[in-house]
Design an enzyme around this catalytic site. Structure first.
Site, PDB file in Angstrom:
ATOM      1  N   SER A  38       0.842  -1.197   0.060  1.00 38.85           N
ATOM      2  CA  SER A  38       0.008  -0.080   0.035  1.00 38.85           C
ATOM      3  C   SER A  38       0.781   1.219  -0.038  1.00 38.85           C
ATOM      4  CB  SER A  38      -0.804  -0.069   1.240  1.00 38.85           C
ATOM      5  OG  SER A  38      -0.175   0.271   2.564  1.00 38.85           O
ATOM      6  N   SER A  40       0.838   3.754   2.106  1.00 39.40           N
ATOM      7  CA  SER A  40       0.970   4.710   3.320  1.00 39.40           C
ATOM      8  C   SER A  40       2.128   5.099   3.983  1.00 39.40           C
ATOM      9  CB  SER A  40       0.394   4.013   4.468  1.00 39.40           C
ATOM     10  OG  SER A  40       1.173   2.741   4.789  1.00 39.40           O
ATOM     11  N   LYS A 101       5.336   1.116   9.497  1.00 35.01           N
ATOM     12  CA  LYS A 101       5.018   2.537   9.857  1.00 35.01           C
ATOM     13  C   LYS A 101       6.321   3.118  10.427  1.00 35.01           C
ATOM     14  CE  LYS A 101       0.737   2.152   8.748  1.00 35.01           C
ATOM     15  NZ  LYS A 101       0.112   2.788   7.651  1.00 35.01           N
ATOM     16  N   SER A 193      -2.983   7.226   5.545  1.00 34.10           N
ATOM     17  CA  SER A 193      -2.535   6.355   6.447  1.00 34.10           C
ATOM     18  C   SER A 193      -3.349   5.758   7.444  1.00 34.10           C
ATOM     19  CB  SER A 193      -1.032   6.709   6.970  1.00 34.10           C
ATOM     20  OG  SER A 193      -0.559   5.686   7.754  1.00 34.10           O
TER      21      SER A 193
END
Length: 247
Positions: A38, A40, A101, A193
């Protein structure tokens, strides 16, 4: 007396077993490959990036091992991430899912977003304009023109972030108090995100759920063409991202 001839099936099988054991050892204790599905973490990580995550950076927990066996509690040889580390962890509400993250908050920190700016322990993190950035689009929507900034963490680490605006749903939040034994993660693509700011989706990340720190991109492909168009494969590879370190 006859001698055993080298190179038989027994030797081949032994070589395969040794290679498999070495691969398991490396994957369990040293490095594990991950891919980015993805957007993010754009612009730091792109959809189609493949990277190595160092398993030893934060020590070992049950999630360090294949199938996550419940062998012990907490971490062995554990250490906390640094603010700004890009880390892979198991999603707290569903540990079968890997997330990645940037760790912005450590145990005891307070985190808040105000008008699109990140505050750690009451101090606003500097962010400097760094031009624009157009996303490639990852199948969830068309490319978008965003603003890019260079954000500086409290210890001086600089990294890029993207913003569409400063008045989005997660741009003005309450104060988050990171509990003992937990960390707080956010994506660099701040307005796209799902991260610790959403407590019922990701929330605070248990230190035990950390898998490792993202170290280096070993392969990257944009996969714009159908898989059967073999002649396009060399042009899909992002050659300039291969062996790029992650900061």
């Amino acid at each position: 007396m006859s001698q055993r001839k080298p190179g038989g099936w027994g030797d081949s099988l032994k070589t395969i077993i040794y290679a498999a054991l070495i691969a398991i050892f490396i994957r369990t204790f040293l490095y594990e490959p991950f891919n980015i599905p993805s957007g993010s973490m754009i612009p730091t990580l792109l959809v189609g990036d493949y990277l190595f995550v160092s398993k030893f950076s934060y020590g070992y927990s049950n999630y360090s091992f294949p199938l996550s066996p419940n062998l012990f509690q907490g971490r062995i040889f554990g250490s906390l991430p640094k603010r700004g580390d890009v880390a892979v962890f198991r999603l707290p509400r569903d540990p079968s899912i890997d997330y990645i993250k940037r760790i912005v908050g450590l145990p005891g920190d307070t985190i808040q977003m105000k008008q699109g700016h990140l505050y750690i322990n009451g101090t606003e993190l500097p962010r400097d304009p760094d031009g624009g950035y157009t996303t490639e689009g990852d199948g969830d929507g068309p490319p978008m023109a965003l603003k890019q900034y260079i954000e500086t963490m409290p210890d001086g680490l600089k990294h890029p972030i993207l913003k569409a605006s400063d008045d989005g749903p997660l741009d003005n939040t309450d104060v988050y108090h990171v509990p003992p034994g937990y960390v707080f993660g956010m994506g660099d693509n701040r307005d796209d995100s799902l991260d610790s700011r959403v407590l019922d989706a990701v929330g605070y990340i248990p230190v035990a759920n950390l898998v490792g720190r993202a170290n280096i991109i070993f392969f990257s492909i944009d996969a714009k063409y159908p898989w059967w168009e073999i002649w396009q494969w060399p042009f899909e590879i992002r050659w300039n991202r291969i062996f790029q370190s992650i900061h």
